[in-house]
Design a protein around this motif. Structure first.
Motif, PDB file in Angstrom:
ATOM      1  N   ASN A   1      41.107  30.879  44.917  1.00 31.16           N
ATOM      2  CA  ASN A   1      41.894  30.135  43.935  1.00 31.16           C
ATOM      3  C   ASN A   1      42.642  31.049  42.964  1.00 31.16           C
ATOM      4  N   HIS A   2      42.455  32.338  43.081  1.00 29.81           N
ATOM      5  CA  HIS A   2      43.111  33.289  42.182  1.00 29.81           C
ATOM      6  C   HIS A   2      44.568  33.448  42.602  1.00 29.81           C
ATOM      7  N   PRO A   3      45.478  33.613  41.644  1.00 28.64           N
ATOM      8  CA  PRO A   3      46.898  33.758  41.995  1.00 28.64           C
ATOM      9  C   PRO A   3      47.191  34.909  42.963  1.00 28.64           C
ATOM     10  N   LEU A   4      46.419  35.984  42.939  1.00 24.85           N
ATOM     11  CA  LEU A   4      46.688  37.109  43.841  1.00 24.85           C
ATOM     12  C   LEU A   4      46.131  36.894  45.238  1.00 24.85           C
TER      13      LEU A   4
ATOM     14  N   GLU B   1      35.248  30.353  36.465  1.00 24.52           N
ATOM     15  CA  GLU B   1      35.000  30.631  35.051  1.00 24.52           C
ATOM     16  C   GLU B   1      34.156  31.891  34.891  1.00 24.52           C
ATOM     17  N   PHE B   2      33.162  32.048  35.774  1.00 19.23           N
ATOM     18  CA  PHE B   2      32.322  33.238  35.703  1.00 19.23           C
ATOM     19  C   PHE B   2      33.153  34.489  35.932  1.00 19.23           C
ATOM     20  N   MET B   3      34.014  34.476  36.953  1.00 21.63           N
ATOM     21  CA  MET B   3      34.841  35.655  37.238  1.00 21.63           C
ATOM     22  C   MET B   3      35.762  35.979  36.070  1.00 21.63           C
ATOM     23  N   GLU B   4      36.375  34.950  35.487  1.00 21.24           N
ATOM     24  CA  GLU B   4      37.277  35.180  34.360  1.00 21.24           C
ATOM     25  C   GLU B   4      36.521  35.726  33.156  1.00 21.24           C
ATOM     26  N   ASP B   5      35.380  35.096  32.840  1.00 23.31           N
ATOM     27  CA  ASP B   5      34.590  35.556  31.694  1.00 23.31           C
ATOM     28  C   ASP B   5      34.030  36.951  31.949  1.00 23.31           C
ATOM     29  N   TRP B   6      33.598  37.217  33.182  1.00 20.70           N
ATOM     30  CA  TRP B   6      33.047  38.535  33.503  1.00 20.70           C
ATOM     31  C   TRP B   6      34.120  39.611  33.363  1.00 20.70           C
ATOM     32  N   ALA B   7      35.343  39.284  33.790  1.00 20.94           N
ATOM     33  CA  ALA B   7      36.440  40.253  33.662  1.00 20.94           C
ATOM     34  C   ALA B   7      36.696  40.585  32.195  1.00 20.94           C
ATOM     35  N   VAL B   8      36.696  39.563  31.341  1.00 18.33           N
ATOM     36  CA  VAL B   8      36.896  39.798  29.909  1.00 18.33           C
ATOM     37  C   VAL B   8      35.717  40.580  29.337  1.00 18.33           C
ATOM     38  N   ALA B   9      34.495  40.207  29.738  1.00 18.67           N
ATOM     39  CA  ALA B   9      33.298  40.887  29.228  1.00 18.67           C
ATOM     40  C   ALA B   9      33.310  42.372  29.576  1.00 18.67           C
ATOM     41  N   GLN B  10      33.883  42.723  30.720  1.00 20.40           N
ATOM     42  CA  GLN B  10      33.914  44.123  31.139  1.00 20.40           C
ATOM     43  C   GLN B  10      34.876  44.963  30.325  1.00 20.40           C
ATOM     44  N   ILE B  11      35.947  44.374  29.848  1.00 16.82           N
ATOM     45  CA  ILE B  11      36.913  45.183  29.104  1.00 16.82           C
ATOM     46  C   ILE B  11      36.617  45.209  27.609  1.00 16.82           C
TER      47      ILE B  11
END
Length: 191
Positions: free
Chosen positions: A144-147, A52-62
């Protein structure tokens, strides 16, 4: 199933708890609080999982504006809606703003002192190291990321080379690599 997987995820107890938590986060960082925010929200408080942190951080950066401010509003919104978003933002800004104003007054008096300039250069090196360490701590969450980790690390390295070594503007790199990454994930999830 273990009891650990059934236990509800911890959350802020109130708006006051949210405000104080983000105030303390803001007071711990100087020049960047990514490492501290990740440690506090994921490891200590467990308000967010690493994913959740990685996903939210990615959104926060853009999003436009400072990344950590964006993240604080996202976390506040997650638990308390708009009042939570505004409370978390106020927590990030209120006390640090007062401190920065006081420091600006002091800096105007002592800016020419060589010790002040040296201290500021030293702090920038420490901040860079903390950001790098946070990135290393987040690598396991890529499992756990798709890539998967390998592709994500290769894309990270390409981004570093483009911005850090080739001096390509970050906006162009993010648009290009972001679109490419999105396409890879979309393709992988489509299967």
């Amino acid at each position: 199933m273990s009891n650990e997987t059934l236990a509800p995820q911890p959350r802020p107890q109130s708006l006051a708890d949210l405000f104080m938590s983000f105030t303390l986060l803001a007071l711990q960082g100087f020049g960047g609080v990514l490492a501290i925010v990740q440690r506090e929200l994921v490891e200590k408080k467990r308000w967010l999982t690493p994913e959740e942190f990685m996903e939210d951080w990615a959104v926060a950066q853009i999003m436009p504006g400072p990344n950590v401010m964006n993240l604080s509003m996202m976390v506040g919104n997650r638990y308390f809606g708009l009042p939570g978003a505004l409370t978390a933002l106020a927590g990030m800004l209120t006390v640090p703003l007062i401190i920065v104003l006081l420091l600006a007054l002091m800096y105007s008096q002592f800016a020419s002192h060589p010790g002040v300039a040296g201290a500021l250069r030293g702090m920038s090196a420490v901040t860079s190291g903390m950001i790098f360490a946070s990135g290393l701590k987040l690598i396991p969450a890529l499992k756990n990321h798709p890539l998967r980790q390998g592709v994500a690390l290769i894309l990270s390295a390409i981004c570093f080379i483009c911005v850090g070594l080739l001096h390509i503007p970050l906006l162009y790199v993010l648009l290009g690599l972001g679109a490419f990454s999105w396409r890879l994930v979309f393709k992988k999830l489509g299967k």
